[in-house]
Design a protein around this motif. Structure first.
Motif, PDB file in Angstrom:
ATOM      1  N   GLU A 120       0.634  -1.375   0.002  1.00 30.51           N
ATOM      2  CA  GLU A 120       0.101  -0.355   0.270  1.00 30.51           C
ATOM      3  C   GLU A 120       0.625   0.858  -0.193  1.00 30.51           C
ATOM      4  O   GLU A 120       0.482   2.291  -0.220  1.00 30.51           O
ATOM      5  CB  GLU A 120      -0.992  -0.076   1.078  1.00 30.51           C
ATOM      6  N   TYR A 121       1.867   0.596   0.957  1.00 34.50           N
ATOM      7  CA  TYR A 121       3.150   2.367   1.027  1.00 34.50           C
ATOM      8  C   TYR A 121       3.158   2.399  -0.912  1.00 34.50           C
ATOM      9  O   TYR A 121       3.116   3.640  -0.958  1.00 34.50           O
ATOM     10  CB  TYR A 121       3.976   2.170   1.711  1.00 34.50           C
ATOM     11  N   PHE A 122       3.554   1.457  -1.061  1.00 31.63           N
ATOM     12  CA  PHE A 122       4.846   2.075  -2.444  1.00 31.63           C
ATOM     13  C   PHE A 122       3.332   2.200  -3.527  1.00 31.63           C
ATOM     14  O   PHE A 122       4.223   3.227  -4.761  1.00 31.63           O
ATOM     15  CB  PHE A 122       5.495   0.874  -2.907  1.00 31.63           C
ATOM     16  N   ASP A 123       2.833   1.526  -3.464  1.00 29.15           N
ATOM     17  CA  ASP A 123       1.497   1.578  -4.632  1.00 29.15           C
ATOM     18  C   ASP A 123       1.410   3.780  -4.490  1.00 29.15           C
ATOM     19  O   ASP A 123       0.964   4.166  -5.426  1.00 29.15           O
ATOM     20  CB  ASP A 123       0.243   1.207  -4.006  1.00 29.15           C
ATOM     21  N   SER A 124       1.809   3.501  -2.991  1.00 32.18           N
ATOM     22  CA  SER A 124       1.197   5.264  -2.857  1.00 32.18           C
ATOM     23  C   SER A 124       1.625   6.049  -3.409  1.00 32.18           C
ATOM     24  O   SER A 124       1.876   7.708  -3.954  1.00 32.18           O
ATOM     25  CB  SER A 124       0.827   5.677  -1.583  1.00 32.18           C
ATOM     26  N   LEU A 125       3.493   5.671  -4.192  1.00 32.19           N
ATOM     27  CA  LEU A 125       4.141   6.455  -4.579  1.00 32.19           C
ATOM     28  C   LEU A 125       4.275   6.484  -6.051  1.00 32.19           C
ATOM     29  O   LEU A 125       4.422   7.909  -6.406  1.00 32.19           O
ATOM     30  CB  LEU A 125       6.011   6.127  -3.516  1.00 32.19           C
ATOM     31  N   LYS A 126       3.506   6.133  -6.544  1.00 36.93           N
ATOM     32  CA  LYS A 126       2.895   5.483  -8.335  1.00 36.93           C
ATOM     33  C   LYS A 126       2.333   7.270  -8.319  1.00 36.93           C
ATOM     34  O   LYS A 126       1.849   7.758  -7.770  1.00 36.93           O
ATOM     35  CB  LYS A 126       2.511   4.340  -8.482  1.00 36.93           C
ATOM     36  N   GLY A 127       3.179   7.913  -9.561  1.00 36.37           N
ATOM     37  CA  GLY A 127       2.932   8.650  -9.575  1.00 36.37           C
ATOM     38  C   GLY A 127       3.413  10.576  -8.630  1.00 36.37           C
ATOM     39  O   GLY A 127       3.422  11.912  -9.350  1.00 36.37           O
ATOM     40  N   LYS A 128       4.378  10.233  -7.696  1.00 39.44           N
ATOM     41  CA  LYS A 128       4.986  11.023  -7.173  1.00 39.44           C
ATOM     42  C   LYS A 128       6.194  11.015  -7.752  1.00 39.44           C
ATOM     43  O   LYS A 128       7.137  10.039  -8.048  1.00 39.44           O
ATOM     44  CB  LYS A 128       4.994  10.718  -5.647  1.00 39.44           C
ATOM     45  N   LYS A 129       7.328  12.247  -7.607  1.00 40.29           N
ATOM     46  CA  LYS A 129       8.076  12.519  -7.444  1.00 40.29           C
ATOM     47  C   LYS A 129       8.888  12.253  -6.792  1.00 40.29           C
ATOM     48  O   LYS A 129       9.082  13.040  -5.283  1.00 40.29           O
ATOM     49  CB  LYS A 129       8.688  14.065  -8.193  1.00 40.29           C
ATOM     50  N   ILE A 130      10.049  11.210  -6.596  1.00 40.95           N
ATOM     51  CA  ILE A 130      10.806  10.293  -5.828  1.00 40.95           C
ATOM     52  C   ILE A 130      12.169  11.187  -5.209  1.00 40.95           C
ATOM     53  O   ILE A 130      12.674  10.692  -5.792  1.00 40.95           O
ATOM     54  CB  ILE A 130      10.835   9.393  -4.958  1.00 40.95           C
ATOM     55  N   ALA A 131      12.908  11.918  -4.498  1.00 39.95           N
ATOM     56  CA  ALA A 131      14.455  11.899  -4.733  1.00 39.95           C
ATOM     57  C   ALA A 131      15.013  11.555  -3.578  1.00 39.95           C
ATOM     58  O   ALA A 131      14.811  10.858  -2.464  1.00 39.95           O
ATOM     59  CB  ALA A 131      14.335  13.927  -3.961  1.00 39.95           C
ATOM     60  N   GLU A 176      16.751   1.935  -7.085  1.00 40.98           N
ATOM     61  CA  GLU A 176      16.597   1.090  -8.297  1.00 40.98           C
ATOM     62  C   GLU A 176      15.872  -0.075  -7.676  1.00 40.98           C
ATOM     63  O   GLU A 176      14.196  -0.075  -9.104  1.00 40.98           O
ATOM     64  CB  GLU A 176      18.183  -0.014  -8.395  1.00 40.98           C
ATOM     65  N   PHE A 177      15.313   0.033  -7.239  1.00 40.06           N
ATOM     66  CA  PHE A 177      14.038  -1.238  -5.889  1.00 40.06           C
ATOM     67  C   PHE A 177      12.936   0.113  -6.882  1.00 40.06           C
ATOM     68  O   PHE A 177      11.915  -0.645  -6.840  1.00 40.06           O
ATOM     69  CB  PHE A 177      14.141  -1.169  -4.910  1.00 40.06           C
ATOM     70  N   MET A 178      12.676   0.879  -6.571  1.00 37.61           N
ATOM     71  CA  MET A 178      11.470   2.207  -6.650  1.00 37.61           C
ATOM     72  C   MET A 178      11.202   1.699  -8.309  1.00 37.61           C
ATOM     73  O   MET A 178      10.606   2.251  -8.196  1.00 37.61           O
ATOM     74  CB  MET A 178      11.230   2.958  -6.381  1.00 37.61           C
ATOM     75  N   GLY A 201       7.749   1.073 -10.453  1.00 34.23           N
ATOM     76  CA  GLY A 201       7.553   1.618 -11.515  1.00 34.23           C
ATOM     77  C   GLY A 201       7.144   2.932 -11.291  1.00 34.23           C
ATOM     78  O   GLY A 201       6.173   4.128 -10.721  1.00 34.23           O
ATOM     79  N   ILE A 202       7.946   3.962  -9.626  1.00 26.84           N
ATOM     80  CA  ILE A 202       7.754   5.681  -9.460  1.00 26.84           C
ATOM     81  C   ILE A 202       9.136   5.896  -9.881  1.00 26.84           C
ATOM     82  O   ILE A 202       9.498   5.692 -10.493  1.00 26.84           O
ATOM     83  CB  ILE A 202       8.346   4.217  -7.724  1.00 26.84           C
ATOM     84  N   ASP A 203       8.778   7.063 -10.054  1.00 18.83           N
ATOM     85  CA  ASP A 203       9.534   8.467 -10.733  1.00 18.83           C
ATOM     86  C   ASP A 203      10.780   8.852  -9.901  1.00 18.83           C
ATOM     87  O   ASP A 203       9.854   9.416  -8.412  1.00 18.83           O
ATOM     88  CB  ASP A 203       8.276   9.587 -11.296  1.00 18.83           C
ATOM     89  N   VAL A 204      11.964   8.377  -9.925  1.00 24.11           N
ATOM     90  CA  VAL A 204      12.879   8.471  -8.968  1.00 24.11           C
ATOM     91  C   VAL A 204      13.954   9.308  -9.672  1.00 24.11           C
ATOM     92  O   VAL A 204      14.228   9.402 -11.120  1.00 24.11           O
ATOM     93  CB  VAL A 204      13.300   6.968  -8.788  1.00 24.11           C
TER      94      VAL A 204
END
Length: 476
Positions: free
Chosen positions: A7-18, A31-33, A37-40
Motif C-alpha cells: 500500500e505504501y509503495f503503491d501510494s508513491l506512484k505518480g509522485k516524484k521521489i528524490a 533501483e528498487f523503487m 514503477g516509481i518516478d525516481v
C-alpha cells in the motif's frame, strides 16, 4: 510483499521521489523503487565516475533521473518525498529544513523499513562492536534455521527486502547514531534492542554529546513491555554518572545485561574461570570456555556475550560454541591478511577511534608494529597512548592526523622511557613500506589507524582493501 508495504509503495506512484546521496544504501533503494514503477531522482554533489559509471548506467536504464554537481539540490522543490543518505545530518544541512517548510516529507530507507517490516527485528547500536555483534547474531540465528536478513549500517539497504521478507523471518539491523537520529516513530520496535557501549565519539558530526547519546537511546525508548533490551553492565550509559543519559531508566521491557568483569543477574557474563555463563533469573547455564572463541581479544569475548544475550531463547546453547569454533571474524576487524617472510600482517582498518585501537593492541598480548593515521574526527588521542607505549615497538604515522598523534605521544609522560620508535610519512603505501622494511621475522604488523579514512580513501573499507591489496602484492 506484505499488504501494508505494498500500500505504501503503491501510494508513491505518480509522485516524484528524490534520493540525496547515492551511496551503498540509496543506490539499491532507488533501483528498487524504479523497478516498482516509481518516478525516481538521484541527487549527488559528486560525479558519475565517483558514484560508478556502471551503477549510473544501470539506474538510468531503469528510468532514474540524475541531478549531479554543485547544483544537485536545485530539483528538490519539485519533489514530493526526499530520502536523505544516513550520513547527511538534519541539523547540519539547511536544505532539509527547507524541504520540511515546503511541506515535503524527508525520510530515510531505514525509517521506512522499520515501519513496514513484518518480521521480528533485532537492532544493534553502540560506539564499538556493532558489526561483529550484528554478524554473530545473524550467524547464530542462521545456524538455528531461521531465514535472516542483515543490513543497515553494516553495508546493505533493507528497504528493498520488504518485497520478500516474511513474518517468520528475522531482520538483524546494525544502526549508527546517524541512522537513529531521526528514527523517532518506531512504534513497538525493535523486538530486541542492543546497545553495545557508549563513548564520546563522532563529536565532529553531532551538535553535542547529548545529541549523540539521545540518538542511541532511540533504539529502545519505543519498545513495549514484552520486548527485550540488552545493555553492557561494564559501561556507564550515563557518561560520567549524568543520570539524564542513563539508558537503564528507559528500558520498557525485560533487561538483559552482559559483562566480562562480573556476574549479572540476567544475561551473559565471563566468570573467574574464563567461562561464559548465561544467567536467567538466577538459573545459570554454562555456554563455553572463552578459549573456544577463535577470534582474538577480550573485546570479542564481550561481543559473544552481547550476541548470546540478544538471541537467548531463540537459539539452542550448542550453537554458540559451534559458531565460536568456526567464525574467523569480520573483514577489517583484526583480519589476518598474510604471513610474509615470517611477519604476520593484520587489517584493523575499522579501528577509527582510540578505544578501538586499545582493543586492537591488547588482542595480541605482545609488542607489535602499527600503522596509524587518517582524517581527524575530533577524538582525544591521549586515551590510547598508555597502550601504545606498552604494546607498540614501532609506530608508523601517515595522513592528516600524523602530527596530532605524534605530538600527543611525545609529550606524554613515559614516552622517553618506553623505547617506542616513531616514523612519520605521507601515505598508507609509504607507511606500509616503512613497516615492512623495519619488520623482522616473528613480528606482527597491524593497520590500526585510530582515525577515519577520508583524507586518502572513500571509507575505512576502501583503506582496508587497499592495505590487503598491497600486502598480498609483496613478492616472494
Amino acid at each position: 510483499m506484505n499488504s501494508k508495504a505494498k500500500e505504501y509503495f503503491d501510494s508513491l506512484k505518480g509522485k516524484k521521489i528524490a534520493f540525496v546521496g547515492m551511496g551503498v544504501a540509496n543506490v539499491p533503494c532507488a533501483e528498487f523503487m524504479a523497478d516498482y514503477g516509481i518516478d525516481v531522482y538521484a541527487c549527488d554533489k559528486r560525479d558519475k565516475e565517483y558514484i560508478g559509471l556502471d551503477t549510473c548506467k544501470r539506474l538510468e536504464d531503469k528510468g532514474v533521473t540524475f541531478s549531479l554537481g554543485e547544483k544537485y539540490l536545485d530539483i528538490l522543490p519539485e519533489m514530493n518525498i526526499v530520502f536523505r543518505s544516513h550520513g547527511i545530518l538534519p541539523f547540519q544541512n539547511k536544505w532539509i529544513g527547507e524541504c520540511i517548510e515546503r511541506g515535503q516529507t524527508v525520510t530515510t530507507e531505514m525509517e521506512v523499513f522499520f515501519k513496514y517490516c513484518p518480521s521480528k527485528i533485532i537492532a544493534v547500536t553502540g560506539s564499538n562492536g556493532k558489526t561483529t555483534t550484528t554478524t554473530l547474531i545473524s550467524k547464530m540465528l542462521e545456524k538455528q534455521g531461521y531465514k535472516v536478513y542483515v543490513g543497515g549500517n553494516i553495508g546493505k539497504a533493507l528497504m528493498p527486502v520488504l518485497d520478500t521478507i516474511c513474518e517468520n523471518d528475522i531482520a538483524v539491523v546494525e544502526l549508527s547514531s546517524f541512522q537513529l537520529l531521526t528514527m523517532g516513530n518506531m512504534v513497538n520496535r525493535p523486538d530486541v534492542a542492543v546497545v553495545t557501549n557508549i563513548e564520546c565519539t563522532h563529536q565532529d558530526h553531532h551538535i553535542s554529546l547529548d545529541e549523540y547519546v539521545d540518538a542511541k537511546r532511540n533504539i529502545l525508548i519505543y519498545q513495549n513491555s514484552s520486548q527485550r533490551t540488552v545493555l553492557n553492565a561494564d559501561c556507564d550509559y550515563s557518561i560520567g554518572n549524568r543520570v539524564y543519559h542513563d539508558m537503564r531508566f528507559d528500558v520498557r521491557g525485560k533487561l538483559a545485561e552482559f559483562s566480562i568483569k562480573h556476574k549479572v543477574a540476567n544475561g551473559c557474563y565471563l566468570n573467574d574461570n574464563n567461562e561464559i555463563i548465561y544467567s536467567d533469573d538466577g538459573k545459570e547455564t554454562y555456554i563455553m570456555s572463552a578459549s573456544d572463541i577463535r577470534i582474538p581479544g577480550s573485546h570479542n569475548i564481550e561481543n559473544y556475550c552481547t550476541a548470546i544475550s540478544a538471541v537467548w531463547g531463540l537459539v539452542d546453547v550448542p550453537v554458540f560454541k559451534e559458531i565460536a569454533n568456526t567464525f574467523g571474524g569480520v573483514e577489517h576487524r583484526i583480519e589476518f591478511v598474510r604471513e610474509y617472510k615470517g611477519v604476520k600482517y593484520y587489517n584493523d582498518s575499522i579501528a577509527t577511534s582510540p578505544s578501538r585501537v586499545i582493543s586492537g593492541l591488547r588482542a595480541f598480548g605482545t609488542k607489535i608494529i602499527v600503522i596509524m593515521g587518517g582524517s581527524d574526527k575530533g577524538n582525544d588521542m591521549s586515551e590510547m597512548v598508555p597502550d601504545i607505549l606498552k604494546y607498540v615497538k614501532l609506530l608508523v604515522l601517515n595522513g592528516a592526523t600524523a602530527d596530532k598523534i605524534y605530538d600527543t605521544i611525545v609529550n606524554f609522560d613515559g614516552y622517553k622511557e618506553s623505547g617506542l620508535k616513531i616514523i612519520k610519512t605521507d601515505t598508507l603505501e609509504n607507511a606500509l613500506n616503512e613497516a615492512k622494511n623495519n619488520a623482522e621475522k616473528g613480528d606482527i604488523v597491524s593497520l590500526c589507524p585510530a582515525c577515519p579514512a577520508f583524507d586518502q580513501f572513500k571509507t575505512f573499507e576502501y583503506r582496508g582493501r587497499r592495505f590487503k591489496e598491497l600486502v598480498n602484492g609483496f613478492e616472494e
